[in-house]
Write a protein that holds these residues in place. Sequence first.
Motif, PDB file in Angstrom:
ATOM      1  N   LEU A   1      42.839  54.435  24.179  1.00  0.00           N
ATOM      2  CA  LEU A   1      42.427  53.146  23.630  1.00  0.00           C
ATOM      3  C   LEU A   1      43.623  52.198  23.492  1.00  0.00           C
ATOM      4  CD1 LEU A   1      39.825  54.249  20.927  1.00  0.00           C
ATOM      5  CD2 LEU A   1      39.400  53.309  23.211  1.00  0.00           C
ATOM      6  N   ARG A   2      44.773  52.761  23.182  1.00  0.00           N
ATOM      7  CA  ARG A   2      45.981  51.941  23.124  1.00  0.00           C
ATOM      8  C   ARG A   2      46.313  51.397  24.513  1.00  0.00           C
ATOM      9  NH1 ARG A   2      48.488  55.178  20.155  1.00  0.00           N
ATOM     10  NH2 ARG A   2      49.539  56.405  21.764  1.00  0.00           N
ATOM     11  N   LEU A   3      46.203  52.246  25.526  1.00  0.00           N
ATOM     12  CA  LEU A   3      46.448  51.803  26.898  1.00  0.00           C
ATOM     13  C   LEU A   3      45.490  50.683  27.286  1.00  0.00           C
ATOM     14  CD1 LEU A   3      47.121  54.077  29.952  1.00  0.00           C
ATOM     15  CD2 LEU A   3      45.336  52.366  30.084  1.00  0.00           C
ATOM     16  N   VAL A   4      44.214  50.848  26.919  1.00  0.00           N
ATOM     17  CA  VAL A   4      43.205  49.831  27.240  1.00  0.00           C
ATOM     18  C   VAL A   4      43.568  48.494  26.607  1.00  0.00           C
ATOM     19  CG1 VAL A   4      40.801  49.165  26.854  1.00  0.00           C
ATOM     20  CG2 VAL A   4      41.346  51.493  27.603  1.00  0.00           C
ATOM     21  N   ARG A   5      43.993  48.528  25.347  1.00  0.00           N
ATOM     22  CA  ARG A   5      44.306  47.282  24.642  1.00  0.00           C
ATOM     23  C   ARG A   5      45.568  46.627  25.173  1.00  0.00           C
ATOM     24  NH1 ARG A   5      42.736  50.172  18.906  1.00  0.00           N
ATOM     25  NH2 ARG A   5      40.467  49.992  19.215  1.00  0.00           N
ATOM     26  N   GLN A   6      46.470  47.435  25.701  1.00  0.00           N
ATOM     27  CA  GLN A   6      47.730  46.885  26.204  1.00  0.00           C
ATOM     28  C   GLN A   6      47.621  46.353  27.627  1.00  0.00           C
ATOM     29  OE1 GLN A   6      50.346  50.237  25.752  1.00  0.00           O
ATOM     30  NE2 GLN A   6      50.791  49.817  23.582  1.00  0.00           N
ATOM     31  N   HIS A   7      46.519  46.674  28.330  1.00  0.00           N
ATOM     32  CA  HIS A   7      46.418  46.324  29.750  1.00  0.00           C
ATOM     33  C   HIS A   7      45.105  45.609  30.065  1.00  0.00           C
ATOM     34  CE1 HIS A   7      50.037  48.543  30.967  1.00  0.00           C
ATOM     35  NE2 HIS A   7      49.670  49.446  30.076  1.00  0.00           N
ATOM     36  N   ALA A   8      44.799  44.609  29.277  1.00  0.00           N
ATOM     37  CA  ALA A   8      43.600  43.819  29.560  1.00  0.00           C
ATOM     38  C   ALA A   8      43.745  43.161  30.933  1.00  0.00           C
ATOM     39  CB  ALA A   8      43.404  42.767  28.484  1.00  0.00           C
ATOM     40  N   TYR A   9      42.676  43.229  31.734  1.00  0.00           N
ATOM     41  CA  TYR A   9      42.720  42.696  33.094  1.00  0.00           C
ATOM     42  C   TYR A   9      42.597  41.174  33.042  1.00  0.00           C
ATOM     43  CZ  TYR A   9      42.066  42.933  38.162  1.00  0.00           C
ATOM     44  OH  TYR A   9      42.218  42.824  39.536  1.00  0.00           O
ATOM     45  N   PRO A  10      43.484  40.453  33.723  1.00  0.00           N
ATOM     46  CA  PRO A  10      43.424  38.984  33.687  1.00  0.00           C
ATOM     47  C   PRO A  10      42.048  38.461  34.091  1.00  0.00           C
ATOM     48  CG  PRO A  10      45.425  39.748  34.788  1.00  0.00           C
ATOM     49  CD  PRO A  10      44.567  40.962  34.570  1.00  0.00           C
ATOM     50  N   SER A  11      41.510  37.590  33.308  1.00  0.00           N
ATOM     51  CA  SER A  11      40.213  36.930  33.535  1.00  0.00           C
ATOM     52  C   SER A  11      39.025  37.887  33.506  1.00  0.00           C
ATOM     53  CB  SER A  11      40.209  36.155  34.859  1.00  0.00           C
ATOM     54  OG  SER A  11      40.158  37.034  35.969  1.00  0.00           O
TER      55      SER A  11
ATOM     56  N   VAL B   1      42.597  57.600  46.963  1.00  0.00           N
ATOM     57  CA  VAL B   1      43.593  56.671  46.438  1.00  0.00           C
ATOM     58  C   VAL B   1      42.875  55.462  45.850  1.00  0.00           C
ATOM     59  CG1 VAL B   1      45.565  55.216  47.018  1.00  0.00           C
ATOM     60  CG2 VAL B   1      45.277  57.441  48.135  1.00  0.00           C
ATOM     61  N   LYS B   2      43.249  55.113  44.618  1.00  0.00           N
ATOM     62  CA  LYS B   2      42.656  53.942  43.968  1.00  0.00           C
ATOM     63  C   LYS B   2      43.567  53.465  42.850  1.00  0.00           C
ATOM     64  CE  LYS B   2      38.868  56.144  43.032  1.00  0.00           C
ATOM     65  NZ  LYS B   2      37.595  56.702  42.505  1.00  0.00           N
ATOM     66  N   ASP B   3      43.353  52.242  42.430  1.00  0.00           N
ATOM     67  CA  ASP B   3      44.034  51.670  41.276  1.00  0.00           C
ATOM     68  C   ASP B   3      42.952  51.274  40.278  1.00  0.00           C
ATOM     69  OD1 ASP B   3      46.011  50.709  39.631  1.00  0.00           O
ATOM     70  OD2 ASP B   3      46.849  49.297  41.096  1.00  0.00           O
ATOM     71  N   MET B   4      43.266  51.363  38.989  1.00  0.00           N
ATOM     72  CA  MET B   4      42.252  51.191  37.959  1.00  0.00           C
ATOM     73  C   MET B   4      42.600  50.054  37.007  1.00  0.00           C
ATOM     74  SD  MET B   4      40.495  53.652  39.132  1.00  0.00           S
ATOM     75  CE  MET B   4      39.100  53.557  38.004  1.00  0.00           C
ATOM     76  N   ALA B   5      41.554  49.411  36.513  1.00  0.00           N
ATOM     77  CA  ALA B   5      41.695  48.391  35.477  1.00  0.00           C
ATOM     78  C   ALA B   5      40.707  48.690  34.362  1.00  0.00           C
ATOM     79  CB  ALA B   5      41.456  46.999  36.052  1.00  0.00           C
ATOM     80  N   VAL B   6      41.019  48.224  33.160  1.00  0.00           N
ATOM     81  CA  VAL B   6      40.246  48.588  31.973  1.00  0.00           C
ATOM     82  C   VAL B   6      39.986  47.363  31.097  1.00  0.00           C
ATOM     83  CG1 VAL B   6      40.962  51.010  31.850  1.00  0.00           C
ATOM     84  CG2 VAL B   6      42.431  49.246  30.854  1.00  0.00           C
ATOM     85  N   GLU B   7      39.000  47.532  30.225  1.00  0.00           N
ATOM     86  CA  GLU B   7      38.618  46.451  29.303  1.00  0.00           C
ATOM     87  C   GLU B   7      37.872  47.079  28.136  1.00  0.00           C
ATOM     88  OE1 GLU B   7      35.160  43.203  29.780  1.00  0.00           O
ATOM     89  OE2 GLU B   7      36.863  42.847  31.147  1.00  0.00           O
ATOM     90  N   GLU B   8      38.114  46.608  26.936  1.00  0.00           N
ATOM     91  CA  GLU B   8      37.406  47.135  25.773  1.00  0.00           C
ATOM     92  C   GLU B   8      35.930  46.720  25.777  1.00  0.00           C
ATOM     93  OE1 GLU B   8      39.356  47.505  21.742  1.00  0.00           O
ATOM     94  OE2 GLU B   8      40.564  45.881  22.604  1.00  0.00           O
TER      95      GLU B   8
END
Length: 352
Positions: free
Chosen positions: A307-317, A230-237
């Motif tokens: 890539l669309r998902l990545v751009r829409q979900h930039a991780y805060p800070s 179990v994990k949660d993921m974050a992304v960044e370009e």
Amino acid sequence: MDRRDFIQKTTVGAVALSLPVFPDYAASHRMGIVVHSYGFRWNSKADSPAYPAFTDALSLLEHCHQIGAGGVQVVVNGWSDDFAKKVRTRREKLDMYLEGSIGLPKKPEDVSKFEQDVRNAKEAGAHILRTVCSSGRRYEAYHSAGAFQDLRKNALASLKLAEPVLRRHKVKLGVENHKDWRAPELVGLLKELNSEWIGVTLDFGNSMALLEEPMTVVETLAPYVVSTHVKDMAVEEYANGFLLSEVPLGKGISDVPKMIDLCKKYNPAVTFSLEMITRDPLEIPCLTNDYWSTLSSVPGAELAQMLRLVRQHAYPSGLPRTTPLSAENKLAAEENNILECLAYSRDKLRLT
């Protein structure tokens, strides 16, 4: 209940599979912890009174019990009979589940060691084992379609060597989607094996590295689930694609509650084991030529979607990084992330 039947629904048809339920395997509803969540602390060389190293399954069990986890998934390799019995005694007293992580036999002469590890894992109370088929991430370890086909051939051979041992000892094995198999490929492998003793260790986030949307992966693999990461993921370009990080549950882009529910639907007895790896972000170089050397059949639409998902979900800070931290602060960050995930599992997932 001695056995239960369910229908595995896949895009290519329906396959019936019987999953044994082990009456002496007390699966806890509380979230457990995968040993890899403690990448800094496992066999740590840091001299830290606050975060002393875990040197074996017993020390991991003790700590995870103290922080309220329901069990552990830990490497089983070369345990003695005596150590396995000690783990069983302590595990039973703490009322925790145990799952093993095990290497596959690569050739016939490896089977005897594999069987001894299976026997010791079962003696300690583990009826579920997890394995991987690849020594590295697909886009880093394999640089041609032929090399990846060799991986598949070798993995199939190893699993066929392992299957009679699993069947003889009535132990189930989960093959992880470990940034090697895309979900339909793993399903194909399992259907070719056609064994009730081999299913999936379903990792909730790994397959993003292969351009698979997390919920689609869980929907595809949940019918085969025997254990979980179990994990949660974050992304960044970044210039060559995107960066991928595990983050505390509830802070990323994954619908973890729905993923949990899907796994329960297909396997009500499945345990949920946290793999919260505290580290620098992984580079997913999906805009480079070499990345595609084993993924040429993936539609361009899936790249565009990711890539669309990545751009829409930039991780805060920005994504968290551990390289600038001292050894002590790395250990502290790791522990805090795990504690935050356990709190989320109690408060939001109701895994209590």
